[in-house]
Design a protein around this motif. Structure first.
Motif, PDB file in Angstrom:
ATOM      1  N   ARG A  27      51.017  30.726  43.381  1.00 20.39           N
ATOM      2  CA  ARG A  27      50.264  31.947  43.097  1.00 20.39           C
ATOM      3  C   ARG A  27      49.269  32.204  44.208  1.00 20.39           C
ATOM      4  N   THR A  28      49.221  33.439  44.688  1.00 20.11           N
ATOM      5  CA  THR A  28      48.250  33.797  45.713  1.00 20.11           C
ATOM      6  C   THR A  28      46.882  34.012  45.072  1.00 20.11           C
ATOM      7  N   LYS A  29      45.854  34.126  45.910  1.00 22.26           N
ATOM      8  CA  LYS A  29      44.523  34.405  45.401  1.00 22.26           C
ATOM      9  C   LYS A  29      44.473  35.718  44.629  1.00 22.26           C
ATOM     10  N   GLU A  30      45.337  36.628  45.002  1.00 23.43           N
ATOM     11  CA  GLU A  30      45.362  37.944  44.360  1.00 23.43           C
ATOM     12  C   GLU A  30      46.093  37.931  43.028  1.00 23.43           C
ATOM     13  N   GLY A  31      46.654  36.774  42.655  1.00 24.32           N
ATOM     14  CA  GLY A  31      47.328  36.655  41.368  1.00 24.32           C
ATOM     15  C   GLY A  31      48.808  36.960  41.407  1.00 24.32           C
ATOM     16  N   ASP A  32      49.384  37.135  42.598  1.00 24.20           N
ATOM     17  CA  ASP A  32      50.821  37.397  42.711  1.00 24.20           C
ATOM     18  C   ASP A  32      51.584  36.078  42.738  1.00 24.20           C
ATOM     19  N   TYR A  33      52.748  36.056  42.039  1.00 22.04           N
ATOM     20  CA  TYR A  33      53.562  34.846  41.959  1.00 22.04           C
ATOM     21  C   TYR A  33      54.771  34.945  42.888  1.00 22.04           C
ATOM     22  N   PHE A  34      55.095  33.815  43.531  1.00 21.27           N
ATOM     23  CA  PHE A  34      56.264  33.740  44.404  1.00 21.27           C
ATOM     24  C   PHE A  34      57.005  32.441  44.120  1.00 21.27           C
ATOM     25  N   SER A  35      58.310  32.442  44.387  1.00 21.00           N
ATOM     26  CA  SER A  35      59.138  31.256  44.193  1.00 21.00           C
ATOM     27  C   SER A  35      60.067  31.086  45.383  1.00 21.00           C
TER      28      SER A  35
ATOM     29  N   LYS B  75      47.720  44.044  29.944  1.00 16.29           N
ATOM     30  CA  LYS B  75      46.990  44.753  30.993  1.00 16.29           C
ATOM     31  C   LYS B  75      46.182  45.935  30.453  1.00 16.29           C
ATOM     32  N   LYS B  76      46.464  46.366  29.231  1.00 16.96           N
ATOM     33  CA  LYS B  76      45.652  47.418  28.615  1.00 16.96           C
ATOM     34  C   LYS B  76      44.203  46.969  28.431  1.00 16.96           C
ATOM     35  N   GLY B  77      43.986  45.656  28.469  1.00 19.96           N
ATOM     36  CA  GLY B  77      42.638  45.142  28.312  1.00 19.96           C
ATOM     37  C   GLY B  77      41.864  45.001  29.611  1.00 19.96           C
ATOM     38  N   TYR B  78      42.549  45.171  30.747  1.00 18.88           N
ATOM     39  CA  TYR B  78      41.848  45.048  32.019  1.00 18.88           C
ATOM     40  C   TYR B  78      40.717  46.071  32.107  1.00 18.88           C
ATOM     41  N   ARG B  79      39.521  45.572  32.448  1.00 16.54           N
ATOM     42  CA  ARG B  79      38.311  46.384  32.617  1.00 16.54           C
ATOM     43  C   ARG B  79      37.922  47.128  31.337  1.00 16.54           C
ATOM     44  N   GLU B  80      38.394  46.586  30.193  1.00 17.08           N
ATOM     45  CA  GLU B  80      38.047  47.158  28.888  1.00 17.08           C
ATOM     46  C   GLU B  80      37.404  46.120  27.983  1.00 17.08           C
ATOM     47  N   TRP B  81      36.794  45.081  28.578  1.00 21.26           N
ATOM     48  CA  TRP B  81      36.211  44.006  27.776  1.00 21.26           C
ATOM     49  C   TRP B  81      35.199  44.530  26.768  1.00 21.26           C
ATOM     50  N   GLY B  82      34.370  45.436  27.198  1.00 24.00           N
ATOM     51  CA  GLY B  82      33.370  45.996  26.290  1.00 24.00           C
ATOM     52  C   GLY B  82      33.716  47.389  25.822  1.00 24.00           C
ATOM     53  N   GLY B  83      34.948  47.830  26.121  1.00 25.99           N
ATOM     54  CA  GLY B  83      35.384  49.176  25.764  1.00 25.99           C
ATOM     55  C   GLY B  83      36.414  49.168  24.652  1.00 25.99           C
ATOM     56  N   LYS B  84      37.663  49.474  25.011  1.00 23.39           N
ATOM     57  CA  LYS B  84      38.705  49.636  23.999  1.00 23.39           C
ATOM     58  C   LYS B  84      39.042  48.336  23.279  1.00 23.39           C
ATOM     59  N   MET B  85      38.824  47.210  23.928  1.00 26.30           N
ATOM     60  CA  MET B  85      39.060  45.942  23.242  1.00 26.30           C
ATOM     61  C   MET B  85      38.112  45.797  22.057  1.00 26.30           C
ATOM     62  N   ILE B  86      36.867  46.162  22.238  1.00 29.87           N
ATOM     63  CA  ILE B  86      35.901  46.122  21.134  1.00 29.87           C
ATOM     64  C   ILE B  86      36.235  47.194  20.097  1.00 29.87           C
ATOM     65  N   ASP B  87      36.680  48.355  20.570  1.00 31.25           N
ATOM     66  CA  ASP B  87      37.077  49.416  19.636  1.00 31.25           C
ATOM     67  C   ASP B  87      38.206  48.952  18.726  1.00 31.25           C
ATOM     68  N   ASP B  88      39.132  48.160  19.269  1.00 30.60           N
ATOM     69  CA  ASP B  88      40.236  47.626  18.454  1.00 30.60           C
ATOM     70  C   ASP B  88      39.713  46.731  17.335  1.00 30.60           C
ATOM     71  N   ILE B  89      38.721  45.901  17.663  1.00 30.75           N
ATOM     72  CA  ILE B  89      38.151  44.982  16.667  1.00 30.75           C
ATOM     73  C   ILE B  89      37.438  45.768  15.571  1.00 30.75           C
TER      74      ILE B  89
ATOM     75  N   ASN C 220      35.036  29.484  41.583  1.00 30.96           N
ATOM     76  CA  ASN C 220      35.297  28.339  42.458  1.00 30.96           C
ATOM     77  C   ASN C 220      36.752  27.885  42.428  1.00 30.96           C
ATOM     78  N   SER C 221      37.526  28.389  41.473  1.00 27.78           N
ATOM     79  CA  SER C 221      38.925  28.003  41.373  1.00 27.78           C
ATOM     80  C   SER C 221      39.790  28.906  42.244  1.00 27.78           C
TER      81      SER C 221
ATOM     82  N   GLU D 234      39.174  36.768  42.545  1.00 25.96           N
ATOM     83  CA  GLU D 234      40.101  37.894  42.495  1.00 25.96           C
ATOM     84  C   GLU D 234      40.496  38.212  41.057  1.00 25.96           C
ATOM     85  N   TYR D 235      40.645  37.170  40.235  1.00 26.21           N
ATOM     86  CA  TYR D 235      40.960  37.383  38.820  1.00 26.21           C
ATOM     87  C   TYR D 235      39.843  38.167  38.129  1.00 26.21           C
ATOM     88  N   LEU D 236      38.602  37.759  38.354  1.00 26.01           N
ATOM     89  CA  LEU D 236      37.481  38.443  37.708  1.00 26.01           C
ATOM     90  C   LEU D 236      37.390  39.897  38.160  1.00 26.01           C
ATOM     91  N   GLN D 237      37.606  40.145  39.430  1.00 25.74           N
ATOM     92  CA  GLN D 237      37.578  41.524  39.911  1.00 25.74           C
ATOM     93  C   GLN D 237      38.699  42.348  39.293  1.00 25.74           C
TER      94      GLN D 237
END
Length: 662
Positions: free
Chosen positions: A224-232, A483-497, A561-562, A567-570
């Motif tokens: 896995r690259t730093k950007e989260g892409d997988y290769f084999s 991926k519907k939850g990306y950048r929706e931690w305090g948005g639509k994800m909370i709305d679902d709850i 640090n991992s 990149e994952y957090l961004q």
């Protein structure tokens, strides 16, 4: 073919015919760690390797299969535990410790590997940072210290003295070593009798995962690259260059290798068909150069599988609601046997967890929403199953509350799935509700399942209904849903709850005036963010090792640090300062009406204690001082049983003051 069915049904009938208890259970029943943990059959099926807990330690016990009499074992020192056990041959096992230090309440795996004969003779540390045997003043050494984490790649079919391992070298920051997977891994051959090691090769990508056949040939790797892409990649032999897997085999680049069949002629791959995005398994046959989809028709991701005698996945497990089985398109005797087991253990989850090399003996693990787990020994030739033991043996399933799978559509037409557990021991027409939010999110396994959950059962035991919802962003429902939850931690994800809680109220299942929200990690964050966004819905909110300022994820957590952590957090949070602030409960304490309880461990590196301390101080300034339970030696969750008992008693007291009988 009905022998096992009739035998097991009779046992179940006798069990269920006993009159169930009506009174609630003691707190200890839910906070104790399991006693009988796991079992593995030796290759010849004559012995079982077991991990058993007693006195806060986990022992290794070697049992004779037919009589279940112990023939060997190991009792770890102090409060250490046996972390894992695997068979190398019929006579020898390898095992790992997790060590209890004075700094942490939970034993920590160190990556050290030991080996012993089944009678506990010839026991030796064969790998680890303290494995070196050089004497002071001498340069003579057979073993070396290994500042790395090892994983076993192959047990080497025709070599009983060696195993093939992959080593992930640790990174050093200051005086501390971390398994950050930032360095290239090493393939080595390790002697299981004397610990001597020979380096075979170094893989070219940090954190790469390798796949070896039974001869020890490494022909596949993924990374896995730093950007989260997988290769084999694939190579024909160790002297050949690595090639892109898709190009080399003429298959989709989106498929990742998982394992090889026993004869090495079939490659098992994992991937998501573009038309569904649902995780499934494939088989590539080298002889015919054909790709076969092994499992089809399932609506949610495959979570685990059982292989057939050839080492090819035959039975898959998925959780659209309750557990469901999916059978491989490749016919096998394993499929036929499992269908018998599924009938015999109807209403539960039965999976083959271990088998002898010839397939004549099978270990079957059975569990459910009210069954913490049991093991049965199944004889293929006689079709008879014998009960061996149960985890959490003090639990009587008849006293527990069933989980009801639920499904509903949100206002923006997103289908949500979850579970509603209604208390068995209550006289209330509409019980108070605890909305319990799972952690994660976005990572494999971060969703709620139809399974035994001690927290759910503890609350139901005290008369609370428990609602769990797999909000958008949860794993297991396909890539698009995650991926519907990306950048929706305090948005639509909370709305679902919030939507789920109102759904349960509107349906008349629970008392809408007595609702509390609770969760750990992301769930702790979501509990407090729910109290911010729906202040009139919740009487109380409980955050356990929660994140309360999303900026702390970048500055205080160990995630950056991992490998690929920043990149994952961004990717999932974004880096918009205004949105991060808008989605952080710390900056909205003025909107919180619910009474708040905070729980945190001082040794938590994933979500540091600064989160709870900052929120505590902010609430206190608002005149809303929360109840705060702090555990100095706990990390990302409290492990010590006495501390767990205090924690959950405090949690129950808090619930009782706020919503019980309201």
């Amino acid at each position: 073919m009905k022998v096992v069915y009739n035998c097991l049904v009779i046992l179940c009938f006798l069990f269920l015919s006993i009159k169930p208890a009506l009174s609630s259970l003691p707190l200890d029943d839910f906070v104790k760690h399991g006693d009988y943990l796991d079992l593995k059959l030796s290759p010849d099926g004559k012995h079982l390797a077991a991990r058993v807990r007693a006195d806060n330690r986990v022992f290794m016990v070697i049992l004779e299969t037919n009589s279940m009499k112990p023939v060997g074992g190991l009792k770890p020192d102090k409060r250490d535990i046996i972390h894992s056990v695997n068979w190398v041959s019929n006579e020898r096992v390898v095992f790992e410790y997790a060590e209890k230090t004075h700094n942490f309440d939970q034993p920590i795996p160190t990556g050290e590997l030991y080996a012993a004969n089944i009678d506990n003779s010839h026991r030796l540390m064969i790998y680890g940072y303290r494995a070196g045997d050089a004497k002071v003043g001498s340069r003579i050494s057979n073993r070396e210290d290994n500042f790395a984490t090892q994983e076993i790649l192959s047990y080497l079919e025709h070599d009983k003295k060696h195993i093939l391992i992959i080593e992930y070298p640790w990174s050093k920051e200051g005086n501390t070593y971390y398994d950050a997977r930032k360095r290239e891994p090493i393939i080595s051959k390790l002697n299981v009798f004397n610990g001597k090691k020979r380096k075979v090769e170094v893989l070219p990508h940090p954190g790469a995962v390798a796949f070896a056949n039974r001869k020890g040939e490494v022909k596949f790797m993924s990374w896995r690259t730093k950007e989260g892409d997988y290769f084999s990649a694939y190579r024909q032999n160790s002297d050949a260059p690595w090639q892109d897997l898709g190009t080399a085999l003429g298959i989709s680049d989106s498929l990742s290798p998982v394992k090889l069949s026993k004869n090495g002629q079939q490659l098992i791959l994992l991937g998501r068909p573009p038309e569904t995005g649902i995780l499934t398994y494939y088989q590539y046959d080298f002889g015919s150069a054909t790709l076969t989809t092994l499992f089809t028709g399932h609506k949610t991701d495959i979570e685990s599988y059982t292989s057939n005698e050839a080492g090819v996945p035959a039975v898959a497990l998925t959780f659209p609601g309750a557990s469901e089985y999916v059978y491989s398109s490749v016919e096998s005797r394993t499929v036929d046997i499992h269908k018998l087991l599924a009938d015999a253990f109807a209403g539960q989850t039965a999976m083959i967890s271990s088998r002898s090399a010839d397939g004549s003996k099978l270990l079957v693990h059975v569990s459910s929403d009210i069954n913490p787990g049991e093991y049965y020994l199944f004889q293929r030739d006689t079709l008879k199953a014998k009960f061996l033991w149960a985890n959490a043996s003090w639990i009587d399933p008849r006293t527990l509350s069933k989980m009801m799978p639920v499904q509903f559509n949100t206002d923006d037409d997103v289908t949500l799935n979850g579970y509603l557990t209604l208390p068995k021991h209550t006289t209330a027409k509409k019980p108070p509700l605890v909305v319990m939010i799972h952690g994660g999110p976005h990572q494999p396994g971060t969703r709620d399942y139809w399974e035994y959950n001690p927290e759910v059962q503890l609350m139901a035991n005290e008369g609370y209904a428990v609602l769990q919802v797999n909000y958008r962003g949860s794993y297991g429902y396909g890539d698009e849903f995650r991926k519907k939850g990306y950048r929706e931690w305090g948005g639509k994800m909370i709305d679902d709850i919030t939507f789920a809680a109102n759904w349960a109220i509107d349906k008349g299942y629970v008392d809408g005036n007595s609702v509390c929200v609770y969760g750990a990690s992301y769930g702790g964050y979501a509990a407090l963010m729910s109290a911010v966004k729906a202040p009139d819905l919740y009487k109380c909110a409980i955050g356990y090792v929660g994140i309360y300022d999303l900026n702390f994820m970048f500055t205080e957590s160990d995630i950056p640090n991992s490998w690929g952590g920043k990149e994952y957090l961004q990717r999932v949070l974004g880096n918009d300062p205004q949105q991060l602030r808008a989605f952080s409960p710390l900056y909205h304490v003025d909107k919180i009406k619910a009474n708040v309880m905070l729980i945190h461990g001082s040794k938590d590196t994933r979500v540091p204690e600064v989160n709870s301390e900052a929120l505590y101080n902010a609430l206190k300034k608002q005149g809303k001082t929360p109840l705060y339970l702090k555990y100095k030696q706990a990390g990302h969750g409290v492990y010590d049983e006495q501390n767990r008992k205090e924690l959950y008693q405090g949690l129950l007291n808090f619930l009782a003051r706020n919503i019980k009988g309201a």
